[in-house]
Every structure is written in C-alpha cells, then in structure tokens.
Write an enzyme that holds these catalytic residues in place. Structure first.
Site, PDB file in Angstrom:
ATOM      1  N   GLU A  35     -45.177  26.622 -20.144  1.00 17.02           N
ATOM      2  CA  GLU A  35     -43.812  26.304 -20.574  1.00 17.02           C
ATOM      3  C   GLU A  35     -43.831  25.707 -21.979  1.00 17.02           C
ATOM      4  OE1 GLU A  35     -41.975  23.786 -17.704  1.00 17.02           O
ATOM      5  OE2 GLU A  35     -41.840  25.379 -16.183  1.00 17.02           O
ATOM      6  N   ASP A 159     -33.481  58.117 -41.282  1.00 15.90           N
ATOM      7  CA  ASP A 159     -32.485  58.933 -40.596  1.00 15.90           C
ATOM      8  C   ASP A 159     -31.122  58.621 -41.204  1.00 15.90           C
ATOM      9  OD1 ASP A 159     -31.430  56.551 -39.271  1.00 15.90           O
ATOM     10  OD2 ASP A 159     -33.180  56.695 -37.963  1.00 15.90           O
ATOM     11  N   LYS A 183     -34.721  62.973 -38.178  1.00 18.92           N
ATOM     12  CA  LYS A 183     -35.729  62.410 -37.278  1.00 18.92           C
ATOM     13  C   LYS A 183     -35.426  62.788 -35.840  1.00 18.92           C
ATOM     14  CE  LYS A 183     -35.597  57.989 -36.293  1.00 18.92           C
ATOM     15  NZ  LYS A 183     -35.739  56.518 -36.409  1.00 18.92           N
TER      16      LYS A 183
END
Length: 283
Positions: A35, A159, A183
C-alpha cells in the site's frame, strides 16, 4: 500552494515558478504490504493545486490521497492538474461487460477536487466523464521549441485523427507542410502504415502525436520514411510514455531524435508544458 505527485515533481516546480507560488513538501511512502501513502505535512494554505500525472495505478491512488490530504489539512479549494491522464484511451467499452475505464477514474478523481485541468487528453470528450469543471490545455505548440533548423520540413501525423497536432506544431515552428499516414491497427501492438501522397524525398520530417506508448506506430512510420528517402526524421510527442522497448524500436527504425514534454518526465522531455498550464490556471 502547488502539490506535486511523485512522478511530476519537475513539472510542479516549473509551474510553481511560473505562477510565483510556493511548493508543498510532500512525503511518499510504500508499506510492506504494497500500500502507498502520499502526505503533505505542514500544508497550511487555503487553496491547493495538485500536479500529478497518472501513468500507473499507484499514481492514481497517490493522486486521490493527495486530494484527500489537502482537504484534511484545511484547503477550501482544490484544483487538480493531470498532465498525462492514464486510461484515457479506454474511453469506451470494448465489448459487453467491459468498463469504460476513463469514466471510472474520472469519477473517482472528481470526488475530492473542485476543478480539473487536462493536458492534451487522447480525446477531448474525456472531459465529459468528470463531475467537476474541466479545462483542456493544448501544449502541442511547445514541441516546436526544441526542434533544430529543418530543411523543407514536413510535419506528419500517424493518422488523420492527430492532424491537429501536426498543424499546431507546424504553426509554432513557422514553416512547412502537414499531412498524415493511413493507419490500420492489426492488434494492440501491431499496426500497418501506408505512406501519404506527399513527397518526402530529401526532406526533414517530424512525426507528431499526442502520445508514444509502445512505439509500434511511430517506428513503423519512421521506417517507411527513412526507406523512402527522407533526409532526417524526428518524433515529437506531448506525452513520451515510451513503454517497454519503445526507444529501441525507434532507434532501430532510424529516428534522428525524439522530443517530448514533461507531462511524463523522461530523458526525452526537452520542453515544459508549465507556461501553457500556467496560462489556464491564471484565467
């Protein structure tokens, strides 16, 4: 008062300098059972601006703890700056029974903050997942600063969806053309890149994107360009995550240099987003 997350200490310091504000002392610890603990001993301000990228699950827990800690210490107003938002690409359920993870973490963050500032999230629509006001910082223009003098520059996005970043970097640089690749993603790590119709033979090319994660898309694009006669090829990214062997992929593909910002603090973080974030915080 600026409160840094463990992974955003340099950016928080730069932002504190930009704003003329003090920087809180933060303690980070991990217990034997795994933790984590993030605490702000001595915090005594009425307002807190937490600056914490969330590139890991532990970073999200740390952010929630810091928000709760400053509230516990008496902060009446909390602003959370998330330079890089993890899970932002999981903005829809991939199939029935899957979570919209970006929404889940956004709702958790919203519980103990009054305002969120995001830097170039993967999709602006991510802002709608939060239950508090969200402001988006476009820091892509900062990527022009560390670029060298370029010969007949061409700024390419991997892209069509990232063409705005290419345009922003080109405009900030002050010269050159923009275009994008086609792409097709075959899997989570495999992509197929088709060259654009723009002539790049003998030119310096800068491939721009919001994030370089595994480097698969970028390395494929770099290889296409170098094999096709490009002079020098650079990668410019707002978020240089560079997971796994991304740097090796890019080097093998023939990249001249990778430049990124400090939304994720890496050795390629050549420029800070602090001025752009400060502009939004001072409005």
């Amino acid at each position: 008062m600026l409160v840094p997350g463990a992974s955003s200490q340099a950016l928080a310091a730069a932002l504190a300098s930009e704003l003329g504000e003090s920087l809180a002392a933060v303690e980070y610890d991990t217990f034997p059972d795994g933790e984590t603990l993030a605490a702000v001993p001595g915090f005594d301000a009425d307002t807190a601006t937490i600056v914490a990228s969330t590139a890991s699950n532990d970073a999200y827990i740390e952010l929630l703890q810091l928000q709760d800690a400053v509230r516990e210490a008496g902060a009446r107003e909390v602003t959370t700056v998330i330079p890089y938002m993890g899970y932002a690409r999981q903005d829809k359920a991939f199939e029935v029974g899957h979570p919209i993870s970006a929404r889940a973490v956004a709702r958790a963050v919203s519980t103990t903050t009054d305002r969120v500032v995001l830097v170039n999230p993967h999709e602006d629509a991510i802002a709608d997942f939060f239950d508090v006001p969200v402001e988006i910082v476009d820091a892509a223009g900062r990527l022009a600063e560390p670029l060298p003098e370029l010969h007949d520059p061409l700024f390419l996005s991997p892209d069509s969806g990232a063409i705005d970043i290419a345009n922003t970097v080109r405009d900030a640089y002050g010269d050159g053309e923009t275009d994008y690749f086609e792409k097709v993603r075959k899997s989570g790590t495999e992509v197929e890149i088709t060259p654009s119709e723009t002539d790049f033979d003998g030119r310096d090319v800068v491939i721009t994107d919001d994030i370089i994660a595994t480097g698969s898309t970028m390395s494929e694009a770099v290889a296409v360009l170098t094999e096709g006669g490009a002079n020098r090829v650079f990668c410019a990214t707002v978020h240089p995550l560079l997971a796994r062997n991304a740097r090796t992929k890019l080097c093998r593909a023939g990249i001249e240099r990778v430049v990124g910002t400090d939304t994720i603090e890496r050795e390629v973080s050549a420029v800070s987003v602090a001025p752009a974030v400060a502009d939004v915080l001072e409005r």
